[in-house]
Design a protein around this motif. Structure first.
Motif, PDB file in Angstrom:
ATOM      1  N   UNK A 139       0.842  -1.196   0.000  1.00 16.40           N
ATOM      2  CA  UNK A 139       0.000   0.000   0.000  1.00 16.40           C
ATOM      3  C   UNK A 139       0.871   1.238   0.000  1.00 16.40           C
ATOM      4  N   UNK A 140       0.426   2.256  -0.712  1.00 20.57           N
ATOM      5  CA  UNK A 140       1.071   3.565  -0.687  1.00 20.57           C
ATOM      6  C   UNK A 140      -0.070   4.568  -0.697  1.00 20.57           C
ATOM      7  N   UNK A 141      -0.204   5.370   0.368  1.00 17.54           N
ATOM      8  CA  UNK A 141      -1.352   6.261   0.473  1.00 17.54           C
ATOM      9  C   UNK A 141      -0.981   7.537   1.228  1.00 17.54           C
ATOM     10  N   UNK A 142      -1.387   8.729   0.707  1.00 17.36           N
ATOM     11  CA  UNK A 142      -1.070   9.985   1.396  1.00 17.36           C
ATOM     12  C   UNK A 142      -1.996  10.215   2.588  1.00 17.36           C
ATOM     13  N   UNK A 143      -1.439  10.753   3.671  1.00 15.93           N
ATOM     14  CA  UNK A 143      -2.236  11.061   4.850  1.00 15.93           C
ATOM     15  C   UNK A 143      -1.829  12.453   5.334  1.00 15.93           C
ATOM     16  N   UNK A 144      -2.664  13.471   5.067  1.00 12.82           N
ATOM     17  CA  UNK A 144      -2.436  14.841   5.518  1.00 12.82           C
ATOM     18  C   UNK A 144      -0.969  15.257   5.499  1.00 12.82           C
ATOM     19  N   UNK A 145      -0.493  15.634   4.341  1.00 11.58           N
ATOM     20  CA  UNK A 145       0.871  16.125   4.145  1.00 11.58           C
ATOM     21  C   UNK A 145       1.936  15.083   4.433  1.00 11.58           C
ATOM     22  N   UNK A 146       1.566  13.837   4.416  1.00 12.01           N
ATOM     23  CA  UNK A 146       2.558  12.782   4.542  1.00 12.01           C
ATOM     24  C   UNK A 146       2.100  11.601   3.698  1.00 12.01           C
ATOM     25  N   UNK A 147       2.988  10.663   3.546  1.00 12.09           N
ATOM     26  CA  UNK A 147       2.703   9.498   2.730  1.00 12.09           C
ATOM     27  C   UNK A 147       3.014   8.261   3.547  1.00 12.09           C
ATOM     28  N   UNK A 148       2.205   7.228   3.362  1.00 13.96           N
ATOM     29  CA  UNK A 148       2.465   5.961   4.027  1.00 13.96           C
ATOM     30  C   UNK A 148       2.617   4.898   2.952  1.00 13.96           C
ATOM     31  N   UNK A 149       3.684   4.135   3.045  1.00 13.08           N
ATOM     32  CA  UNK A 149       3.888   3.017   2.128  1.00 13.08           C
ATOM     33  C   UNK A 149       4.140   1.776   2.963  1.00 13.08           C
ATOM     34  N   UNK A 150       3.452   0.686   2.635  1.00 15.13           N
ATOM     35  CA  UNK A 150       3.641  -0.571   3.348  1.00 15.13           C
ATOM     36  C   UNK A 150       4.202  -1.581   2.349  1.00 15.13           C
ATOM     37  N   UNK A 151       5.307  -2.205   2.705  1.00 12.29           N
ATOM     38  CA  UNK A 151       5.911  -3.204   1.828  1.00 12.29           C
ATOM     39  C   UNK A 151       6.153  -4.496   2.596  1.00 12.29           C
ATOM     40  N   UNK A 152       6.168  -5.576   1.838  1.00 11.44           N
ATOM     41  CA  UNK A 152       6.527  -6.882   2.369  1.00 11.44           C
ATOM     42  C   UNK A 152       7.929  -7.167   1.846  1.00 11.44           C
ATOM     43  N   UNK A 153       8.888  -7.322   2.740  1.00 10.97           N
ATOM     44  CA  UNK A 153      10.276  -7.580   2.358  1.00 10.97           C
ATOM     45  C   UNK A 153      10.626  -9.027   2.685  1.00 10.97           C
ATOM     46  N   UNK A 154      10.966  -9.786   1.668  1.00 10.43           N
ATOM     47  CA  UNK A 154      11.512 -11.120   1.874  1.00 10.43           C
ATOM     48  C   UNK A 154      13.022 -10.973   1.844  1.00 10.43           C
ATOM     49  N   UNK A 155      13.651 -11.278   2.950  1.00  9.96           N
ATOM     50  CA  UNK A 155      15.098 -11.131   3.094  1.00  9.96           C
ATOM     51  C   UNK A 155      15.711 -12.516   2.969  1.00  9.96           C
ATOM     52  N   UNK A 156      16.344 -12.760   1.829  1.00 12.05           N
ATOM     53  CA  UNK A 156      16.916 -14.070   1.537  1.00 12.05           C
ATOM     54  C   UNK A 156      18.108 -14.344   2.456  1.00 12.05           C
ATOM     55  N   UNK A 157      18.395 -15.607   2.665  1.00  7.34           N
ATOM     56  CA  UNK A 157      19.564 -16.011   3.448  1.00  7.34           C
ATOM     57  C   UNK A 157      20.803 -15.393   2.812  1.00  7.34           C
ATOM     58  N   UNK A 158      21.615 -14.702   3.606  1.00  8.39           N
ATOM     59  CA  UNK A 158      22.842 -14.091   3.108  1.00  8.39           C
ATOM     60  C   UNK A 158      22.628 -12.790   2.359  1.00  8.39           C
ATOM     61  N   UNK A 159      21.421 -12.194   2.424  1.00 12.29           N
ATOM     62  CA  UNK A 159      21.136 -10.940   1.722  1.00 12.29           C
ATOM     63  C   UNK A 159      22.150  -9.871   2.124  1.00 12.29           C
ATOM     64  N   UNK A 160      22.579  -9.068   1.132  1.00 10.57           N
ATOM     65  CA  UNK A 160      23.569  -8.034   1.443  1.00 10.57           C
ATOM     66  C   UNK A 160      23.372  -6.789   0.609  1.00 10.57           C
ATOM     67  N   UNK A 161      23.612  -5.640   1.238  1.00 12.98           N
ATOM     68  CA  UNK A 161      23.599  -4.340   0.576  1.00 12.98           C
ATOM     69  C   UNK A 161      24.241  -3.339   1.530  1.00 12.98           C
ATOM     70  N   UNK A 162      24.493  -2.149   1.020  1.00 12.04           N
ATOM     71  CA  UNK A 162      25.022  -1.078   1.853  1.00 12.04           C
ATOM     72  C   UNK A 162      23.874  -0.453   2.660  1.00 12.04           C
ATOM     73  N   UNK A 163      24.171   0.161   3.820  1.00  8.49           N
ATOM     74  CA  UNK A 163      23.128   0.887   4.558  1.00  8.49           C
ATOM     75  C   UNK A 163      22.570   2.029   3.703  1.00  8.49           C
ATOM     76  N   UNK A 164      21.278   2.334   3.877  1.00 12.74           N
ATOM     77  CA  UNK A 164      20.621   3.426   3.157  1.00 12.74           C
ATOM     78  C   UNK A 164      19.926   4.340   4.156  1.00 12.74           C
TER      79      UNK A 164
END
Length: 194
Positions: free
Chosen positions: A108-133
């Motif tokens: 879901x991605x929906x604006x709420x009074x000057x803000x936005x809300x996004x809901x995601x489902x993250x599947x994190x695979x074994x050994x997943x890797x990336x830099x911090x964001x």
């Protein structure tokens, strides 16, 4: 969801799609548009809402007219009091260009009074890797399945099923899965638009 924020997600996805169709790397689009790689990446992945001048710079870098760029983008119907999203309607997202083992599905991605809300489902695979964001806004995550190690600035948290974490997304962060099994996280982004 009749919202500029829904269109923002479509815009980011479309920019990424056009860039990939042209065979350009992120750095090429950044150079052609006069923007930083980090900024282009955040726009493509819906981590920030592009300003109008930034959006026009990107569209012009593709040698497209603004009307042509927007011609096939659509908004959803007015809010009827509820939003039902079936699993089959979730949108696949690739939030980080150089990540391995991070599978996001926007619920879901929906604006709420000057803000936005996004809901995601993250599947994190074994050994997943990336830099911090970093993300402009706040994040709330809930561990649905598995165990992860969450690095937030100088802190590290070991989280398992049922644990949750709310934090300022401006703090560099990265979830890691050092186990042999996949983990699933429900991630909610709360982004201020003003």
């Amino acid at each position: 969801m009749n919202s500029s924020d829904y269109l923002t997600v479509q815009i980011g996805n479309k920019i990424k799609s056009i860039r990939k169709e042209k065979g350009w790397r992120l750095g090429e689009l950044a150079e052609k548009s006069g923007m930083s790689i980090a900024m282009v990446s955040k726009i493509e992945n819906g981590r920030i809402i592009p300003t109008l001048p930034s959006l026009i710079q990107l569209i012009q870098a593709f040698d497209l007219g603004v009307a042509d760029f927007f011609s096939d983008l659509k908004s959803e119907n007015d809010f009827s009091g509820y939003i039902l999203r079936k699993k089959s309607e979730y949108t696949q997202l690739n939030k980080e260009e150089e990540s391995i083992g991070y599978e996001y599905q926007m619920i879901l991605n929906y604006p709420i009074e000057k803000s936005s809300m996004e809901i995601t489902l993250l599947t994190l695979k074994s050994g997943a890797e990336r830099e911090p964001v970093s993300t402009a806004g706040f994040e709330y995550l809930y561990i649905l399945r598995g165990k992860i190690r969450y690095c937030l600035g100088s802190e590290t948290f070991d989280l398992e099923e049922g644990d949750s974490l709310f934090f300022d997304g401006n703090i560099p962060h990265v979830p890691k899965n050092e186990t042999q099994s996949d983990a699933e996280l429900l991630v909610t982004y709360l982004i201020s638009m003003g």
